[in-house]
Design a protein around this motif. Sequence first.
Motif, short mmCIF file in Angstrom:
data_model
loop_
_atom_site.label_atom_id
_atom_site.label_comp_id
_atom_site.label_asym_id
_atom_site.label_seq_id
_atom_site.Cartn_x
_atom_site.Cartn_y
_atom_site.Cartn_z
N SER A 85 1.01 -1.16 -0.10
CA SER A 85 -0.09 0.05 -0.13
C SER A 85 1.06 0.86 -0.25
CB SER A 85 -0.93 0.27 1.25
OG SER A 85 -0.19 0.27 2.79
N GLY A 87 1.81 2.67 -2.56
CA GLY A 87 1.56 3.58 -3.59
C GLY A 87 1.19 4.37 -3.17
N THR A 88 -0.48 4.12 -2.44
CA THR A 88 -2.27 4.23 -2.30
C THR A 88 -0.66 5.46 -0.57
OG1 THR A 88 -3.13 2.63 -2.88
CG2 THR A 88 -3.77 3.88 -1.03
N ALA A 91 -0.58 8.47 -3.44
CA ALA A 91 -1.29 9.13 -3.95
C ALA A 91 -1.88 9.73 -2.78
CB ALA A 91 -2.10 8.15 -4.64
N GLN A 153 -4.16 -0.69 0.31
CA GLN A 153 -4.67 -0.21 -1.61
C GLN A 153 -5.47 -0.08 -2.08
OE1 GLN A 153 -4.53 -1.74 -4.56
NE2 GLN A 153 -3.26 -0.38 -5.69
N SER A 154 -6.51 -0.99 -2.35
CA SER A 154 -7.27 -0.85 -2.50
C SER A 154 -8.28 0.28 -2.22
CB SER A 154 -8.22 -2.17 -2.84
OG SER A 154 -9.32 -2.08 -4.47
N ALA A 157 -6.81 3.80 -2.67
CA ALA A 157 -7.16 4.01 -4.31
C ALA A 157 -8.04 5.01 -4.52
CB ALA A 157 -6.52 3.15 -4.97
N GLU A 262 -1.77 14.36 -7.06
CA GLU A 262 -2.09 13.66 -8.18
C GLU A 262 -2.39 11.96 -7.35
OE1 GLU A 262 0.23 13.51 -11.50
OE2 GLU A 262 0.47 15.60 -11.55
N THR A 263 -3.36 11.61 -8.56
CA THR A 263 -4.00 9.93 -8.02
C THR A 263 -2.54 8.77 -8.41
OG1 THR A 263 -5.24 9.64 -9.65
CG2 THR A 263 -6.05 10.20 -7.91
N ASP A 264 -2.43 9.37 -9.64
CA ASP A 264 -1.26 7.98 -9.72
C ASP A 264 -0.28 8.14 -9.37
OD1 ASP A 264 -1.02 10.80 -11.67
OD2 ASP A 264 -0.92 9.64 -13.71
N SER A 267 2.36 4.78 -8.16
CA SER A 267 2.10 3.77 -9.10
C SER A 267 1.98 2.35 -8.75
CB SER A 267 0.94 3.94 -10.13
OG SER A 267 2.21 4.47 -11.16
N SER A 268 3.48 2.71 -9.51
CA SER A 268 4.88 1.52 -9.16
C SER A 268 5.75 1.06 -7.90
CB SER A 268 5.45 1.65 -10.60
OG SER A 268 6.22 2.34 -10.46
#
Length: 344
Positions: A85, A87-88, A91, A153-154, A157, A262-264, A267-268
């Motif tokens: 999580s 990356g989340t 974001a 994470q889900s 996001a 930004e939400t992205d 991301s990786s």
Amino acid sequence: MTVRAQALGEAGRPAASPLRIVTLLFLRAGVLPFFLVAALVIFSIAAPHFCTVQNLTDVARQSVYLVLVSLGQMLVLITGGFDLSVGTAIALTSVVSATVMVAAHGVFPHAEGLVIALGLLGGLCAALVIGVANGIGVSVFGVSPFIMTLGVQSVGAGIALFLTGGVPIGNLPDAFGDILGFGRIAGIPVPVLVALVAMIVMWVVMNRMRMGAQIYAVGGNVKAAHLSGIHTGRTLFIAYLACAVLASIAGMLLTARVNSGETDLGSSIALQSIAACVIAGVSLRGGIGRVESVVLGAFFITLVQNGMDVMQVGSYMQMVLLGSLLIVAVIVDQLRYRMLLGRS
């Protein structure tokens, strides 16, 4: 002096052969030194201007964000888990901090410093919620780190997309990007200074403080750590919380860099941070990992991405190569673990 005498060291032992030296280096540092040398050779041959001071300096500057996230990922990997999580966390930090700054600017239009401080606080609190959720799920309820962090994470996001509708949030204070994104202190970029402070603090914690020893102990053998009086649940909770905080700091710096929420963003970065740690010798079984190696591992991942950009490798193929590196690193980690068991 005889040939045999020349072959003996001062302690009367045979001189180490090149193969033995390579084996010892592999057991101590993992596959990273070999990958790093190979990358420098390959990219230098393919692009003569790759191995210049300017380009390597740019790589070091670009690696700051991955270094911060990888240091947090290292903590949870050493405890025997991992965090999908991160990356989340980046974001959500970006989106919430930008939203708060835009809202606060309408209330305090002439207090730019206060607006930025409120935005940073809001972003940090958002990431803390992620860290607390992960920590409670893993340490209190015993949920698998994979399931817990994947679920968080889900959820995170989805919240970030709900807040923005998938549209970047702009109109942030100019001082935010000027200071945290492109500012310099004594000629050193602010993001680099932030990463240096994080590295030093993390090294002190892991090598000189009781908390670091407890994290290693929990990752090495959680039952033995519990029997020795270590509060294993609290140690796991702190590891996931610290991971979220470091990801949040990276998110703040990235937001300042692009000057929008930004939400992205990131991301990786979960895959990249795990790859950086595993390549740096952090064991997926827990209990093994060094701060300085992880920093070098994050630099290596950024170096490879930079080299592929210089060679004009497409973004899709870069994903293939990065995933392949992670697979190879995991396989080598298995081999290294077996060799370490054989020597013990």
